[in-house]
Design a protein around this motif. Sequence first.
Motif, PDB file in Angstrom:
ATOM      1  N   ALA A 195      -0.144   1.766   6.548  1.00 53.67           N
ATOM      2  CA  ALA A 195       0.839   0.881   7.181  1.00 53.67           C
ATOM      3  C   ALA A 195       1.721   1.613   8.184  1.00 53.67           C
ATOM      4  N   THR A 246      -1.205   3.838   0.902  1.00 52.33           N
ATOM      5  CA  THR A 246      -0.606   2.603   1.404  1.00 52.33           C
ATOM      6  C   THR A 246       0.367   2.894   2.531  1.00 52.33           C
ATOM      7  N   GLU A 290       5.125  -2.964   8.209  1.00 54.89           N
ATOM      8  CA  GLU A 290       4.342  -1.916   8.875  1.00 54.89           C
ATOM      9  C   GLU A 290       5.153  -1.223   9.961  1.00 54.89           C
ATOM     10  N   HIS A 313       3.041  -2.195  -2.023  1.00 51.10           N
ATOM     11  CA  HIS A 313       2.006  -3.116  -1.541  1.00 51.10           C
ATOM     12  C   HIS A 313       2.631  -4.441  -1.130  1.00 51.10           C
ATOM     13  N   VAL A 335       4.418  -4.169   2.217  1.00 51.30           N
ATOM     14  CA  VAL A 335       3.482  -4.190   3.346  1.00 51.30           C
ATOM     15  C   VAL A 335       3.016  -5.618   3.601  1.00 51.30           C
TER      16      VAL A 335
END
Length: 275
Positions: A91, A87, A44, A36, A39
């Motif tokens: 991304a 996640t 990304e 997390h 990102v």
Amino acid sequence: FPDNDRLPTSRGVFDTADRDRSSTWRELYASSKVLHAAVTAGCEGQVVEHRVDSQSAMFVVRNAGSQNRGDDGDLDLHPFVLDIDGTAAAAALDYEMLWVPREENTAADEASKLVDRGNYSLDRERFAWFDNRWGPHDIDWFADGDNHQLDRFCARYWAPGAEAVDAFSVSWRNANGWFHPPLTLIARVVGKLRDDHTRGTLVAPRWTSAAWWPALYPRGEHGPGPVIDRVTIPAGRRTFIAGEDAAELGHDEAPRWTMLALRVDFSRQRREQTT
């Protein structure tokens, strides 16, 4: 990130309850948090090799889950796998978790030994009182993923949701900031508040002999200056909440000096200079 020479640093501390969980649970929890944070840091659409030194964690992710149950009977590993997969997909990451021996995972090992001695926050009820008096505040400039008082925050290390790392690297203008920095950074904070001609609430000790004090009170505590209001913060053991690092060092005590909440407005100086 194979194409990047520099990797963002993200770290956290397990609380007492989490330390009693299995090593696989802790590895997957940390992996989810770090992904997390990555990102948030802007990875990304990249190829991500997520290197861990836990073979069991790698096998759980590669096998798309686990039937392992925690003490409460719930599947305690599977939610992390779903979170990691979700996640990565959101991304657009080409993501793979890889196992490496601990001696080859030196960057993560070094980050795990970092200690944040200045990891404190004001208890939330008192913050809410100040936010009602001088807010709403827009951003918590010195926080982490666990103790941030506001949705917008900056952190020392990348954390999920952090707007930036190193608050000094971005502009503070046009925001009503909440500033609760480590004591060693107060001089830099006061200097940047002045240089950015901005305003906010600064939590700081009443150290009248400190080098930064005259910048706040150039004509004494009762004369005109950038401090337009102030409140003495009541002393108490739970007034300031120490993060895990600080608490382990024995710093989870009431401050030994008077702490103030200072309403600072350097933007007035800019307006005066332009008129």
